[in-house]
Write a protein that holds these residues in place. Structure first.
Motif, short mmCIF file in Angstrom:
data_model
loop_
_atom_site.label_atom_id
_atom_site.label_comp_id
_atom_site.label_asym_id
_atom_site.label_seq_id
_atom_site.Cartn_x
_atom_site.Cartn_y
_atom_site.Cartn_z
N SER A 223 -25.25 -2.17 36.02
CA SER A 223 -23.92 -2.72 36.26
C SER A 223 -22.85 -1.93 35.48
CB SER A 223 -23.92 -4.22 35.94
OG SER A 223 -23.00 -4.52 34.95
N ASN A 224 -23.20 -1.44 34.32
CA ASN A 224 -22.26 -0.57 33.60
C ASN A 224 -22.03 0.73 34.37
OD1 ASN A 224 -21.99 -2.37 31.55
ND2 ASN A 224 -23.31 -1.29 30.10
N ALA A 225 -23.09 1.25 34.95
CA ALA A 225 -22.97 2.49 35.71
C ALA A 225 -22.04 2.26 36.90
CB ALA A 225 -24.35 2.94 36.17
N ILE B 284 -28.75 7.62 35.39
CA ILE B 284 -27.62 8.56 35.43
C ILE B 284 -26.57 8.04 36.40
CG2 ILE B 284 -26.91 10.95 35.89
CD1 ILE B 284 -29.85 11.74 35.56
N ASP B 285 -25.31 8.14 35.98
CA ASP B 285 -24.25 7.83 36.95
C ASP B 285 -23.23 8.94 36.92
OD1 ASP B 285 -21.75 7.20 35.27
OD2 ASP B 285 -23.21 5.84 34.34
N ASN B 286 -22.55 9.16 38.05
CA ASN B 286 -21.45 10.13 38.02
C ASN B 286 -20.12 9.39 38.04
OD1 ASN B 286 -21.85 9.35 40.64
ND2 ASN B 286 -22.14 11.39 41.48
N SER C 44 -16.38 3.76 20.07
CA SER C 44 -15.82 2.40 20.06
C SER C 44 -16.53 1.48 21.04
CB SER C 44 -14.32 2.43 20.32
OG SER C 44 -14.08 2.80 21.65
N ASN C 45 -17.00 2.01 22.16
CA ASN C 45 -17.68 1.13 23.13
C ASN C 45 -19.11 0.81 22.73
OD1 ASN C 45 -15.39 1.24 24.66
ND2 ASN C 45 -16.17 2.77 26.07
N LEU C 46 -19.77 1.77 22.14
CA LEU C 46 -21.18 1.54 21.83
C LEU C 46 -21.41 1.33 20.34
CD1 LEU C 46 -22.78 4.21 24.19
CD2 LEU C 46 -22.00 1.91 24.71
N PHE D 250 -19.30 -11.16 26.41
CA PHE D 250 -18.53 -10.41 25.42
C PHE D 250 -19.02 -8.98 25.26
CE2 PHE D 250 -18.67 -14.85 23.80
CZ PHE D 250 -17.49 -15.20 24.40
N GLY D 251 -19.44 -8.38 26.32
CA GLY D 251 -19.75 -6.97 26.25
C GLY D 251 -20.93 -6.62 25.37
N VAL D 252 -21.96 -7.41 25.35
CA VAL D 252 -23.15 -7.00 24.61
C VAL D 252 -24.20 -6.43 25.57
CG1 VAL D 252 -22.89 -8.52 22.65
CG2 VAL D 252 -24.09 -9.33 24.67
N GLY D 253 -23.80 -6.27 26.83
CA GLY D 253 -24.73 -5.85 27.87
C GLY D 253 -25.51 -4.58 27.55
N PHE D 254 -24.82 -3.57 27.12
CA PHE D 254 -25.46 -2.29 26.87
C PHE D 254 -26.62 -2.40 25.88
CE2 PHE D 254 -25.70 1.21 23.84
CZ PHE D 254 -26.20 2.21 24.65
N TYR D 255 -26.43 -3.25 24.90
CA TYR D 255 -27.44 -3.35 23.84
C TYR D 255 -28.75 -3.95 24.30
CZ TYR D 255 -24.00 -1.73 20.66
OH TYR D 255 -23.10 -0.95 20.05
P1 ADP Z 1 -19.27 -4.68 29.24
O1 ADP Z 1 -19.91 -3.99 30.39
O2 ADP Z 1 -19.31 -6.16 29.38
O3 ADP Z 1 -17.90 -4.17 28.90
P2 ADP Z 1 -21.38 -3.43 27.77
O4 ADP Z 1 -22.00 -3.67 26.46
O5 ADP Z 1 -22.29 -3.55 28.95
O6 ADP Z 1 -20.17 -4.40 27.94
O7 ADP Z 1 -20.73 -2.03 27.74
C1 ADP Z 1 -19.79 -1.71 26.74
C2 ADP Z 1 -18.82 -0.65 27.18
O8 ADP Z 1 -19.44 0.62 27.16
C3 ADP Z 1 -18.33 -0.79 28.60
O9 ADP Z 1 -17.23 -1.66 28.67
C4 ADP Z 1 -17.92 0.61 28.95
O10 ADP Z 1 -16.63 0.90 28.46
C5 ADP Z 1 -18.90 1.45 28.16
N1 ADP Z 1 -20.00 1.88 29.01
C6 ADP Z 1 -21.25 1.37 29.04
N2 ADP Z 1 -22.00 2.04 29.94
C7 ADP Z 1 -21.20 2.99 30.48
C8 ADP Z 1 -21.39 4.02 31.48
N3 ADP Z 1 -22.54 4.18 32.11
N4 ADP Z 1 -20.33 4.82 31.76
C9 ADP Z 1 -19.14 4.65 31.12
N5 ADP Z 1 -18.91 3.73 30.20
C10 ADP Z 1 -19.92 2.90 29.88
#
Ligand code: ADP
Ligand code: MG
Length: 640
Positions: free
Chosen positions: A34-36, A75-77, A88-90, A122-127
């Motif tokens: 979903s982030n991709a 991988i995403d483009n 800051s995002n990660l 609250f954007g913890v998805g990536f983790y």
């Molecule tokens: P959320 O998606 O809810 O904002 P996440 O923890 O999933 O929270 O991601 C944090 C942030 O990291 C995203 O808001 C985005 O800015 C950045 N990010 C994560 N994955 C990607 C990606 N594949 N490409 C670009 N930015 C990304």
């Protein structure tokens, strides 16, 4: 390059995450995909804004499982991240929502019940990647930048950032899977059939292709001249396949979308962990064709009352995001609604300025406004408990909407309003109130104050209550203005305050009797007026009191509630916005008799009584005493 530490709060969340606060570890894939997808959305959006051509057919998400290396790569483009964005995002979890997140965690006893899907919140998805991986490497090259950066972390001990070679814009996430344990099979995330199953399950609607190389075994073509009955030879071929059907949820027929799918989509997209109260799925044909999927949240988001909150719906044109928060699609009074609108009637390259003026946008906005109202009325009728929950979260917004824009939305919003009332300690609509009115009830009554329990005892409401008439309790800040704007509760039944001497029409005899009462007591009234000076505009024999001794009402355009409101909003300005106070006295009450007796024997004491009655009237009205110490001294002096 040394290791950087996560912010403390991030560390805590990470710990929770790794220690499996969520039982379904497989959802990490949904989060990463979903982030991709978001990143590709952002890229198309940026390219669009910059007026740059983009070959949409190349946009995709790729999965690469590597059995030997034990890694899964996504991988995403899409738009990619700069060095700063990676950091800051990660490097910080749950940026804006961190505080709320912590509070909720604490409230839930640190670890939420299993199954509570707080990931994605609250954007913890990536983790969530750390639930299955012991090392995560993110390589990214941002749109418009010519350098790639690599972020790498093995969990709570921090992360590193260094340059890396990246040919194309986008992001590559390499997850080194954890070794299998007795309870947990991490290895499965390297199997193409597991991955393709998970994509189908969680990410089917993602509108970019999610591609993976799949192995197939198939019969080889027989060489020329081979015997008819020779056994076929098999070969294994690898082929790139698209795993998802790419049909966004809102494009599917309503009957085919399950409630869970609606709810999951909402929670994922808007970072809520509670199901929405309601979904409105619209498929409109005719002059303007569009699909819309709107949600009524169950709670106001934490920033709803702040300036940061932006209303709006995502606007797509044939599945391509053209605007992230299109404010013109939602009226201010429905600003809490979330959702998407998709219409092929918008050109992809339309500028935001032009968009605002298109007829289509106005038509859609006005249709959606009706749909939202319709859904709210349905809830109000069929599921009152849900409607009350909605009301607790967003009711004030509707009341503000009645007053806003010179009252032009009042007719639309009137039926949606709820007020407390003397009927059964519940909130009521105006319609329900009007339906309960006895035929002889001349007005729709209301009383203003902060607290329902206090209003139940309000002296000036007694005579109305005793008649068996229901009273609306106006306890919400805008209520008084709402009543003013609406003017009547139902056909021909104007609103009337219980403070109004004319609230109960008097017969000729009653009129004569109250006039006589006023004349007989004029000397006392004059005395009190003199004692209080310009603190009160008038002192009168009350028509609004029954057994109570005293109360305060107001004359003129500013009511006591408005005065209080102005005082709260802007104390400086409020100095000129005072209600004209009227002290109402009841000659039939014992206190009045005491005052009259004192007036004959001890004028000084009578003066104190007047001050006392005035102070009591202020207290009942919920107004501050001008001189609390003086008041206490007064009471003590009278006790001696
Ligand atoms: P959320 O998606 O809810 O904002 P996440 O923890 O999933 O929270 O991601 C944090 C942030 O990291 C995203 O808001 C985005 O800015 C950045 N990010 C994560 N994955 C990607 C990606 N594949 N490409 C670009 N930015 C990304
Ligand atoms: Mg995310």
């Amino acid at each position: 390059m040394g290791k950087k530490q996560f912010k403390t709060e991030s560390k805590r969340v990470l710990d929770l995450m790794i220690n499996s606060i969520y039982t379904h570890k497989e959802i990490f894939l949904r989060e990463i995909i979903s982030n991709a997808s978001d990143a590709i959305d952002k890229l198309t959006y940026k390219a669009l804004s910059a007026g740059e051509a983009l070959d949409r057919s190349t946009l995709q998400i790729t999965l690469i499982p590597d059995e030997e290396g034990g890694t899964l790569t996504v991988i995403d483009n899409g738009v990619g991240m700069t060095r700063e964005e990676l950091e800051s995002n990660l490097g910080t979890i749950a940026r804006s929502g961190s505080l709320q997140f912590k509070q909720d965690m604490a409230a839930a006893g640190a670890v939420p019940e299993s199954g509570t899907d707080i990931i994605g919140q609250f954007g913890v998805g990536f983790y969530s990647a750390f639930m299955v991986a012991d090392q995560v490497t993110v390589c990214s090259k941002a749109y418009g930048s010519d350098e790639g950066w690599q972020w790498q972390s093995s969990g709570a001990d921090g992360y590193t950032l260094e340059p890396c070679a990246m040919e194309e814009t986008g992001t590559k996430i390499v997850m080194k899977l954890k070794p299998d344990t007795e309870d947990e099979d991490y290895h499965q995330y390297l199997h193409t059939h597991t991955l393709s199953r998970l994509v189908k399950k969680y990410s089917d609607y993602i509108h970019y292709p999610i591609r993976m190389e799949m192995e197939h075994t198939r019969a080889k073509e027989k060489p020329a001249g081979a015997a008819e009955d020779a056994p076929p030879e098999y070969e294994t071929v690898k082929e790139w396949e698209t795993l998802n059907s790419m049909v966004p949820l809102w494009q599917r027929p309503k009957s085919e979308v399950k409630e869970d799918e609606y709810n999951d989509f909402y929670k994922e997209k808007y970072g809520d962990w509670e199901d929405p109260l309601s979904v409105i799925h619209v498929s409109a044909e005719g002059a303007v064709e569009y699909k819309a999927m709107l949600y009524l949240p169950a709670k106001a988001p934490y920033d709803f009352h702040s300036r940061e909150y932006q209303k709006g719906l995502q606007l797509y044109s044939s599945g391509v995001l053209i605007m992230d928060k299109c404010a013109d699609l939602l009226p201010e009074h429905f600003r809490f609604v979330k959702g998407v609108v998709d219409s092929q009637d918008f050109s992809l390259n339309i500028s935001r300025e032009l968009l605002q003026h298109t007829r289509q946008l106005k038509v859609i906005a006005s249709n959606l406004e009706k749909k939202i109202k319709g859904e709210l009325l349905r809830l109000q009728k069929d599921d009152r408990e849900k409607y009350e929950r909605f009301w607790t979260a967003f009711g004030l917004q509707l009341k503000v909407g009645v007053v806003a824009d010179f009252g032009q939305h009042k007719d639309l919003l009137k039926d949606l309003l709820l007020f407390w009332s003397s009927h059964g300690g519940k909130r009521t609509t105006l319609k329900e109130y009007a339906e309960r009115m006895p035929a002889d009830q001349p007005y729709a009554y209301y009383a203003c104050g902060e607290d329902v329990a206090q209003l139940e005892k309000l002296p000036q409401a007694e005579r109305i209550r005793d008649k068996g008439y229901e009273i609306l309790y106006l306890t919400d800040e805008p209520d008084q203005f709402v009543i003013e704007a609406l003017a009547e509760a139902a056909q021909g039944k104007p609103f009337k305050s219980v403070d109004d001497p004319e609230a109960l029409p008097e017969s000729e005899e009653e009129k004569a009797a109250s006039e006589k009462k006023a004349q007989d007591n004029q000397d006392v009234l004059d005395f009190v007026q003199e004692a209080l000076g310009d603190k009160v505009h008038a002192v009168r024999v009350s028509k609004v009191l029954k057994s109570g001794a005293v109360c305060m009402t107001a004359e003129g355009p500013i009511t006591l509630e408005m005065e209080k409101y102005f005082q709260r909003v802007d104390p400086e300005q409020a100095k000129g916005m005072k209600a004209q106070r009227v002290l109402e006295l009841n000659p039939d009450a014992g206190a009045f008799a005491a005052l009259r007796a004192a007036l004959d024997s001890d004028r000084e004491k009578a003066g104190r009584y007047a001050q006392l009655l005035y102070s009591q009237a202020l207290l009942i009205a919920g107004l501050p005493l001008e001189d609390p110490v003086g008041y206490t001294e007064l009471v003590c002096a009278l006790m001696q």
